[in-house]
Every structure is written in structure tokens, then in C-alpha cells.
Write an enzyme that holds these catalytic residues in place. Structure first.
Site, PDB file in Angstrom:
ATOM      1  CE  LYS A  61     -17.078  46.029  16.317  1.00  0.00           C
ATOM      2  NZ  LYS A  61     -16.834  44.824  15.477  1.00  0.00           N
ATOM      3  CG  PHE A 103     -11.354  40.043   8.203  1.00  0.00           C
ATOM      4  CD1 PHE A 103     -11.254  40.733   9.406  1.00  0.00           C
ATOM      5  CD2 PHE A 103     -11.486  38.659   8.247  1.00  0.00           C
ATOM      6  CE1 PHE A 103     -11.283  40.075  10.621  1.00  0.00           C
ATOM      7  CE2 PHE A 103     -11.508  37.985   9.469  1.00  0.00           C
ATOM      8  CZ  PHE A 103     -11.407  38.698  10.657  1.00  0.00           C
ATOM      9  NE  ARG A 106     -18.651  37.204  22.236  1.00  0.00           N
ATOM     10  CZ  ARG A 106     -17.851  37.462  21.209  1.00  0.00           C
ATOM     11  NH1 ARG A 106     -17.171  38.616  21.151  1.00  0.00           N
ATOM     12  NH2 ARG A 106     -17.708  36.618  20.234  1.00  0.00           N
ATOM     13  CB  THR A 123     -19.117  37.556  14.268  1.00  0.00           C
ATOM     14  OG1 THR A 123     -18.544  37.059  15.479  1.00  0.00           O
ATOM     15  CG2 THR A 123     -18.178  38.555  13.618  1.00  0.00           C
ATOM     16  NE  ARG A 183     -21.511  42.016  16.793  1.00  0.00           N
ATOM     17  CZ  ARG A 183     -20.479  41.307  17.220  1.00  0.00           C
ATOM     18  NH1 ARG A 183     -20.616  40.015  17.468  1.00  0.00           N
ATOM     19  NH2 ARG A 183     -19.308  41.888  17.405  1.00  0.00           N
ATOM     20  CG  ASN A 197     -19.792  43.287  13.861  1.00  0.00           C
ATOM     21  OD1 ASN A 197     -19.202  44.304  14.198  1.00  0.00           O
ATOM     22  ND2 ASN A 197     -19.330  42.071  14.117  1.00  0.00           N
ATOM     23  CD  GLU A 205     -11.212  43.579  24.210  1.00  0.00           C
ATOM     24  OE1 GLU A 205     -10.897  42.687  23.397  1.00  0.00           O
ATOM     25  OE2 GLU A 205     -12.394  43.756  24.585  1.00  0.00           O
TER      26      GLU A 205
HETATM   27  P1  GDP Z   1     -16.471  39.244  17.447  1.00  0.00           P
HETATM   28  O1  GDP Z   1     -15.761  38.744  18.691  1.00  0.00           O
HETATM   29  O2  GDP Z   1     -17.875  38.717  17.313  1.00  0.00           O
HETATM   30  O3  GDP Z   1     -16.419  40.750  17.312  1.00  0.00           O
HETATM   31  O4  GDP Z   1     -15.708  38.646  16.178  1.00  0.00           O
HETATM   32  P2  GDP Z   1     -14.143  38.423  15.847  1.00  0.00           P
HETATM   33  O5  GDP Z   1     -13.290  38.656  17.069  1.00  0.00           O
HETATM   34  O6  GDP Z   1     -14.033  37.114  15.156  1.00  0.00           O
HETATM   35  O7  GDP Z   1     -13.831  39.563  14.770  1.00  0.00           O
HETATM   36  C1  GDP Z   1     -13.574  40.888  15.152  1.00  0.00           C
HETATM   37  C2  GDP Z   1     -14.283  41.810  14.191  1.00  0.00           C
HETATM   38  O8  GDP Z   1     -13.723  41.653  12.886  1.00  0.00           O
HETATM   39  C3  GDP Z   1     -15.769  41.513  13.996  1.00  0.00           C
HETATM   40  O9  GDP Z   1     -16.595  42.037  15.011  1.00  0.00           O
HETATM   41  C4  GDP Z   1     -16.035  42.163  12.644  1.00  0.00           C
HETATM   42  O10 GDP Z   1     -16.151  43.599  12.760  1.00  0.00           O
HETATM   43  C5  GDP Z   1     -14.729  41.842  11.898  1.00  0.00           C
HETATM   44  N1  GDP Z   1     -14.823  40.590  11.122  1.00  0.00           N
HETATM   45  C6  GDP Z   1     -14.937  39.320  11.599  1.00  0.00           C
HETATM   46  N2  GDP Z   1     -14.980  38.425  10.591  1.00  0.00           N
HETATM   47  C7  GDP Z   1     -14.912  39.153   9.447  1.00  0.00           C
HETATM   48  C8  GDP Z   1     -14.900  38.801   8.052  1.00  0.00           C
HETATM   49  O11 GDP Z   1     -14.979  37.631   7.674  1.00  0.00           O
HETATM   50  N3  GDP Z   1     -14.802  39.840   7.161  1.00  0.00           N
HETATM   51  C9  GDP Z   1     -14.701  41.138   7.557  1.00  0.00           C
HETATM   52  N4  GDP Z   1     -14.600  42.095   6.615  1.00  0.00           N
HETATM   53  N5  GDP Z   1     -14.706  41.500   8.853  1.00  0.00           N
HETATM   54  C10 GDP Z   1     -14.825  40.525   9.791  1.00  0.00           C
END
Ligand code: GDP
Length: 139
Positions: A11, A59, A87, A93, A104, A114, A128
Site C-alpha cells: 500500500k 472509514f 493472510r 488488519t 503488518r 497497514n 482482484e
Molecule cells: P483486511 O482484509 O485485513 O485488509 O481488512 P478489511 O477488508 O476489513 O479492510 C480493508 C482495509 O480497510 C484495511 O486493510 C484497512 O486499510 C482499512 N480499514 C479497515 N478497518 C478500518 C477502520 O476501522 N478504520 C480505517 N480508517 N480503515 C480501516
């Protein structure tokens, strides 16, 4: 469909902070083969589509702003059990919850910034991958 492939993006935060090389080293050391890779910058439309599943989340706008803020390194990775193993390699996350040694934990600075994306299913890995790469760019 089971493909033994997953999709990742380093990222904008990790690119900006100079972590591309260290992250690719971790990926190689963990046994993943890179079968596609490029540096690219997503448009707002790209980011909105890529994260469409989160469109209703509070968000979402911040996430889109972040993801278009600079270049990313997109890649397709191959390994047995690629989605689940990747993962595990990237960690939770929220870096505060990520295991020691995960990408991370090492390189993320917040739940949003992250460092890296990893597909959450074989189906999404394919969607994707095709979002970012033409067939001729995948080896
Ligand atoms: P991942 O699968 O671990 O990437 O997590 P998710 O699919 O739940 O979320 C996608 C992306 O959104 C994450 O990797 C973070 O960059 C962002 N994100 C997730 N949760 C939050 C949050 O609570 N606040 C903010 N600002 N960003 C978030």
C-alpha cells in the site's frame, strides 16, 4: 475455484516509507512465487471499485483517499494454500493486534495505513488479480 494464487498490494504508506524491498524479501522467504507484479497508482474510481464491499463503512472515504495517495505495488503470488498462508504472513488488519514477525506488525502504522493487502478468498483473489492485470501480464 481453488487456484493456489493470491493477490497483494504493497500500500502507499509502505511504498512511501521505503519498505518495498523488505516486504518482497519476506514474501519470497515465506515461499511465495511472484507470477505478476507492477507499480501503479489507482484512480479514485479504481479504489472505490476495489473496496466497494466497504462502501457503507464510516472509514470508506478515508480508505479511498489513502489508497489513491501514492503508488502501490500490485502482485499475484503462487504457493500451495496461498490465500490462507498469505493472510497469516501479513497479520491482523490492525497492526496492534498483529503477531510478531508479520508484515503488518513490522511495517504498518495504523489500522488504515497497514502496509499491505491480501485477498480473503480464492474467488476474491481471482477478481482482484483480473482487476489489476491483463492476461499477458500474468506468468
Ligand atoms: P483486511 O482484509 O485485513 O485488509 O481488512 P478489511 O477488508 O476489513 O479492510 C480493508 C482495509 O480497510 C484495511 O486493510 C484497512 O486499510 C482499512 N480499514 C479497515 N478497518 C478500518 C477502520 O476501522 N478504520 C480505517 N480508517 N480503515 C480501516
Amino acid at each position: 475455484m481453488k487456484t493456489n494464487r493470491t493477490f497483494t498490494m504493497i500500500k502507499p504508506d509502505a511504498v512511501e516509507n521505503g519498505h518495498i524491498g523488505a516486504i518482497l524479501a519476506k514474501i519470497n522467504e515465506a515461499g511465495f512465487k511472484i507470477v505478476a507484479m507492477k507499480m501503479t497508482q489507482m484512480s479514485r474510481r479504481d479504489a472505490q471499485l476495489f473496496y466497494a464491499i466497504h462502501a457503507e463503512r464510516p472509514f470508506f472515504q478515508n480508505l479511498v483517499d489513502f489508497m489513491v495517495s501514492g503508488p502501490v505495488v500490485a502482485a499475484i503470488l503462487e504457493k500451495e494454500n496461498a490465500v490462507a498462508d498469505f493472510r497469516t504472513l501479513i497479520g491482523a488488519t490492525n497492526p496492534a493486534d498483529a503477531e510478531d514477525g508479520t508484515i503488518r506488525k513490522l511495517f504498518a502504522t495504523s489500522i488504515q495505513n497497514n502496509a499491505i493487502h491480501g485477498s480473503d478468498s480464492d474467488d476474491n483473489a481471482l477478481i482482484e488479480s483480473e482487476f489489476h492485470f491483463a492476461t499477458r501480464e500474468i506468468f
